[in-house]
Scaffold this active site. Sequence first.
Site, PDB file in Angstrom:
ATOM      1  N   CYS A 267       0.988   3.347  -6.519  1.00 37.07           N
ATOM      2  CA  CYS A 267       0.369   2.787  -5.321  1.00 37.07           C
ATOM      3  C   CYS A 267       0.687   1.304  -5.129  1.00 37.07           C
ATOM      4  CB  CYS A 267      -1.137   3.027  -5.335  1.00 37.07           C
ATOM      5  SG  CYS A 267      -1.995   2.311  -6.751  1.00 37.07           S
ATOM      6  N   HIS A 399      -6.816   1.652  -7.837  1.00 44.67           N
ATOM      7  CA  HIS A 399      -6.076   1.975  -6.615  1.00 44.67           C
ATOM      8  C   HIS A 399      -5.854   0.706  -5.802  1.00 44.67           C
ATOM      9  CE1 HIS A 399      -4.272   4.599  -3.783  1.00 44.67           C
ATOM     10  NE2 HIS A 399      -5.240   4.569  -2.873  1.00 44.67           N
ATOM     11  N   ASP A 420      -3.069   3.917   3.332  1.00 40.75           N
ATOM     12  CA  ASP A 420      -3.257   4.371   1.953  1.00 40.75           C
ATOM     13  C   ASP A 420      -1.990   5.073   1.486  1.00 40.75           C
ATOM     14  OD1 ASP A 420      -4.029   5.573  -0.462  1.00 40.75           O
ATOM     15  OD2 ASP A 420      -6.070   5.970   0.269  1.00 40.75           O
TER      16      ASP A 420
END
Length: 475
Positions: A267, A399, A420
């Site tokens: 991520c 995250h 995202d």
Amino acid sequence: MLVCDGCGQPLSSEAAAAAAAAGRHPRRTHPGRQPRCPLRAAAPGCDELRRQVEAAPPEPGPAGAECPLCGKAAGRELEAHVRARHGRLLGAPGTDTGNGEQLYECPMCSLTCTNIQILEEHVDLHLEEQGFSEGGNIRDLELAQRLQMEEDKWQRSEEEKREREEFKKLQRQYGLDNSGGYKQQFLKNMEREVDRGRMQPFEYHKRKAEMMECLAFGIDDGKTKTSGVIEALCKYYQNENKDVRRVWLSTGVDHFHSSLGDRGWGCGYRNFQMLLSSLLQNSLYNDCLKDTTLIPSIPKIQSMIEDAWREGFDPHGASHFNNRLHGSKAWIGASEIYSLLTSLRIKCQIIDFHKPTGPMGTHPRLFEWVLRYYSTDNEGGAKVVCTSKPPIYLQHQGHSRTVVGIEEKKNKTLCLLLFDPGCPSQEMQKLLKQNSDGTSLKLLQKFVGSLKKKQYQIVAVDGVLSLEEKAAAGQ
């Protein structure tokens, strides 16, 4: 001439002398002589003398005197105490029961016996029991200490085992377990797809060749990219969404999501690709990014961060990764993004929202900061403001996402718009449809009550660094 040791009188024969030495001092030893009581001046007969001696009060001993046999203070009753408690030890007979039997009292428990040998055996049992008890106490203590030592050793062993397992778990979680990086995971996941019948062997070899080519050139293959979302949002807000008072959007941003090679750990790298895609569209950063005209692959980004470390940026963070990211599945965060941007001469700052500032663990100050970031220098009256501001890197535990805008509702509540990397391209492409009813927009919207992590960090870009400023930042 033989003399009696008890009274000093001459003895008539050796037999009399032997009788006197044995403690028998009958009247016939000294015929014609009346025995005298040693405690009184009277000179009665023998029977009377015995009664007087037994009935006579003991001579007072010195005050505070202690018994030499048991150590118990007896004071002025010392003589009576010795007679009563230790008569046998002094060779004196025990108490007469009245029927010719003698009673002997145990000095340790006050038991009385009529047989001196039985009493001696009884006292020996006392002594043996006491010695066994003392020895048993010592053995019990040693056993308890040994068991405690074994318990402590076992607990230390279990704690060390638990720590090793937790450390390995963290290594796996953050990609530091030497299990390979992007390339190895990509191939492994494609092999799994082939085994499950979801991918044909010829497609496996085709995608493998494409991946190897992209890795060789250090560029992303673009297969997870979705472009044009910001432009679609601008049109949507101008025509729909009646409950929005105003909305601020960043410059154009491409969305990148995780692939087979970085699923579960990529991520941070994908958010950097999003941020970089926006900077590449802004002429202000052309000089800084003249060597980076295409979006780099994840292994290339890892190498770029290692280059930043070698220039002296964030040595503490570099040591955490042992100065190596390439070929691993290591997670990166705000510090690595900051170091990489600074090494490219891009001015940025890290803002740490280290604790909640609102009720129920919320972070309203984070929302207020984002609003100021986008609204500064954009104070027009338009409902939709497409700013020249780059997106914001948003990090929390486990995250990271990219902030591409913020809504202000008519009731004054704020709502972030987030890209995202966990959202697949199929969902993002729904936002590109002209007839969108706004349902897909919920993928991006995050209200104050939606962000309740304990801590957040953001990295915000704010211009270009001079060579001198970059050198100072790397020291």
